[in-house]
Design an enzyme around this catalytic site. Structure first.
Site, PDB file in Angstrom:
ATOM      1  N   THR A 103       1.426  10.452   5.062  1.00 53.39           N
ATOM      2  CA  THR A 103       1.866   9.466   4.084  1.00 53.39           C
ATOM      3  C   THR A 103       2.339   8.208   4.808  1.00 53.39           C
ATOM      4  O   THR A 103       2.836   8.269   5.939  1.00 53.39           O
ATOM      5  CB  THR A 103       3.012   9.997   3.201  1.00 53.39           C
ATOM      6  OG1 THR A 103       4.186  10.196   3.999  1.00 53.39           O
ATOM      7  CG2 THR A 103       2.615  11.300   2.526  1.00 53.39           C
ATOM      8  N   GLY A 145      -5.546  13.891  17.664  1.00 46.58           N
ATOM      9  CA  GLY A 145      -5.643  12.618  18.367  1.00 46.58           C
ATOM     10  C   GLY A 145      -7.043  12.244  18.791  1.00 46.58           C
ATOM     11  O   GLY A 145      -7.218  11.418  19.692  1.00 46.58           O
ATOM     12  N   GLU A 148       0.847  -1.206   0.000  1.00 45.19           N
ATOM     13  CA  GLU A 148       0.000   0.000   0.000  1.00 45.19           C
ATOM     14  C   GLU A 148       0.875   1.247   0.000  1.00 45.19           C
ATOM     15  O   GLU A 148       1.914   1.290   0.667  1.00 45.19           O
ATOM     16  CB  GLU A 148      -0.908  -0.018   1.234  1.00 45.19           C
ATOM     17  CG  GLU A 148      -1.917   1.097   1.313  1.00 45.19           C
ATOM     18  CD  GLU A 148      -2.900   0.900   2.468  1.00 45.19           C
ATOM     19  OE1 GLU A 148      -3.523   1.898   2.868  1.00 45.19           O
ATOM     20  OE2 GLU A 148      -3.037  -0.232   2.980  1.00 45.19           O
ATOM     21  N   ASP A 170       0.170   5.343   0.559  1.00 45.25           N
ATOM     22  CA  ASP A 170      -0.915   6.196   1.070  1.00 45.25           C
ATOM     23  C   ASP A 170      -0.642   7.681   0.997  1.00 45.25           C
ATOM     24  O   ASP A 170       0.410   8.156   1.449  1.00 45.25           O
ATOM     25  CB  ASP A 170      -1.153   5.913   2.567  1.00 45.25           C
ATOM     26  CG  ASP A 170      -1.868   4.623   2.834  1.00 45.25           C
ATOM     27  OD1 ASP A 170      -2.511   4.098   1.929  1.00 45.25           O
ATOM     28  OD2 ASP A 170      -1.774   4.139   3.975  1.00 45.25           O
ATOM     29  N   ARG A 218       5.383   3.384   8.647  1.00 46.57           N
ATOM     30  CA  ARG A 218       6.385   4.221   7.982  1.00 46.57           C
ATOM     31  C   ARG A 218       5.786   5.605   7.706  1.00 46.57           C
ATOM     32  O   ARG A 218       5.868   6.136   6.605  1.00 46.57           O
ATOM     33  CB  ARG A 218       6.836   3.567   6.679  1.00 46.57           C
ATOM     34  CG  ARG A 218       7.527   2.214   6.858  1.00 46.57           C
ATOM     35  CD  ARG A 218       8.061   1.685   5.551  1.00 46.57           C
ATOM     36  NE  ARG A 218       8.811   0.444   5.709  1.00 46.57           N
ATOM     37  CZ  ARG A 218       8.312  -0.773   5.492  1.00 46.57           C
ATOM     38  NH1 ARG A 218       7.039  -0.904   5.089  1.00 46.57           N
ATOM     39  NH2 ARG A 218       9.046  -1.843   5.670  1.00 46.57           N
ATOM     40  N   GLU A 219       5.225   6.204   8.725  1.00 48.29           N
ATOM     41  CA  GLU A 219       4.507   7.456   8.540  1.00 48.29           C
ATOM     42  C   GLU A 219       5.441   8.661   8.452  1.00 48.29           C
ATOM     43  O   GLU A 219       6.395   8.776   9.215  1.00 48.29           O
ATOM     44  CB  GLU A 219       3.526   7.688   9.705  1.00 48.29           C
ATOM     45  CG  GLU A 219       2.494   6.602   9.888  1.00 48.29           C
ATOM     46  CD  GLU A 219       2.940   5.499  10.852  1.00 48.29           C
ATOM     47  OE1 GLU A 219       4.158   5.436  11.175  1.00 48.29           O
ATOM     48  OE2 GLU A 219       2.084   4.701  11.273  1.00 48.29           O
ATOM     49  N   GLU A 234      -3.066  10.481   2.835  1.00 44.91           N
ATOM     50  CA  GLU A 234      -4.268  10.730   3.626  1.00 44.91           C
ATOM     51  C   GLU A 234      -4.251  12.187   4.075  1.00 44.91           C
ATOM     52  O   GLU A 234      -3.228  12.686   4.561  1.00 44.91           O
ATOM     53  CB  GLU A 234      -4.356   9.805   4.845  1.00 44.91           C
ATOM     54  CG  GLU A 234      -4.633   8.356   4.481  1.00 44.91           C
ATOM     55  CD  GLU A 234      -4.885   7.495   5.713  1.00 44.91           C
ATOM     56  OE1 GLU A 234      -5.711   6.581   5.629  1.00 44.91           O
ATOM     57  OE2 GLU A 234      -4.246   7.738   6.750  1.00 44.91           O
TER      58      GLU A 234
END
Length: 286
Positions: free
Chosen positions: A120, A200, A102, A104, A130-131, A106
């Site tokens: 991402t 959050g 995937e 991403d 892996r943000e 977002e």
């Protein structure tokens, strides 16, 4: 008279080329299918515009007709305006199965006047974490902007309006699985995630502002279509496009560093508290 005739011929050729380019651009009626939303997703303007909407009952989404194994995917988006807190507009490539791949984009909504967060992530064989997150250097709700994914056997590059913001290189030699064997569809959705999306989960969706709408146009894919176990790209031909071997030149690397230095707000490769046993292997290289 000869000059006039020449001008007419050149104009005719230019118009023919222009019409071909328009015809070869993506059409949402042909390239995508609406997958959920019970009427909240709409394809308009003879396939040139797609809108997703979200209300308290449901969001909406669509996916590509084709699966791709490597490509350069461009899409223009205009995000939910105003108080978009709690909403997420997701635009991503994803394969099927329990060990999926995937890529991403977002877009995490926020209160009016506060910036969107571009989130991402990359999953390989079902593993993500892996943000990287960014603010944008413009208002993504005021107009359409181009969000691109370059995916070839050597690297994945996320770009915004042609400016690279993130690169994930193939580091299989170090034991890091790379996305190279699973074909992926393009997906997009607009949905409520107010349990986590904004601060959050502290800021909830204001349903009095619904319906929320995101818009899409100018889809383009220079890509290898995967169908019946075979790729539309041939290793024996040279017409696959520069994207298949593209790498960032020094100017592009400098632009990416500018974005990361000025607009990156989270990088998993810098989060030592999250990884007390050591940062992921791919973080050890620049």
């Amino acid at each position: 008279m000869a000059s006039s005739s020449t001008s007419l011929v050149l104009l005719t050729i230019a118009l023919l080329i222009s019409s071909f380019m328009v015809a070869s651009a993506g059409n949402f009626n042909q390239d995508f299918k609406i997958t959920w939303g019970d009427g909240r997703a709409n394809i308009l303007n003879d396939g040139q515009l797609l809108t997703l909407s979200l209300d308290k009952a449901s969001g909406s989404g669509f996916e590509s007709q084709n699966e791709y194994l490597f490509g350069k995917i461009d899409m223009q988006l205009k995000l939910v305006a105003g108080n978009s807190a709690g909403t997420v507009t997701a635009y991503y490539l994803k394969s099927e199965g329990s060990t999926w791949d995937e890529i991403d984009f977002e877009f995490l909504g926020n209160l009016s006047g506060d910036p969107y967060i571009l989130h991402t992530n990359i999953f390989s064989q079902g593993k993500g974490n892996r943000e990287q997150q960014f603010y944008l250097w413009f208002d993504p709700t005021a107009d359409f902007h181009t969000y691109s994914i370059l995916w070839n056997p050597q690297r994945i590059v996320f770009s915004v309006d042609g400016t690279p913001i993130r690169e994930f290189k193939n580091q299989e030699s170090k034991g890091v699985p790379f996305l190279k064997s699973q074909a992926m569809r393009i997906h997009s959705s607009l949905w409520n995630a107010d349990d986590w999306a904004t601060r959050g989960g502290l800021v909830k969706t204001d349903w009095s502002a619904a319906p929320f709408t995101a818009s899409y146009r100018n889809f383009n894919a220079e890509a290898c279509i995967w169908s019946s176990g075979a790729s539309s790209c041939s290793s024996t031909t040279t017409n696959n496009g520069d994207w298949l071997s593209h790498e960032l030149d020094s100017t592009s690397q400098e632009r990416m560093r500018w974005v990361q230095n000025n607009y990156m707000i989270y990088n998993y490769c810098a989060d030592v508290k999250r990884f007390p046993q050591g940062l992921p292997v791919e973080c050890s290289t620049s």
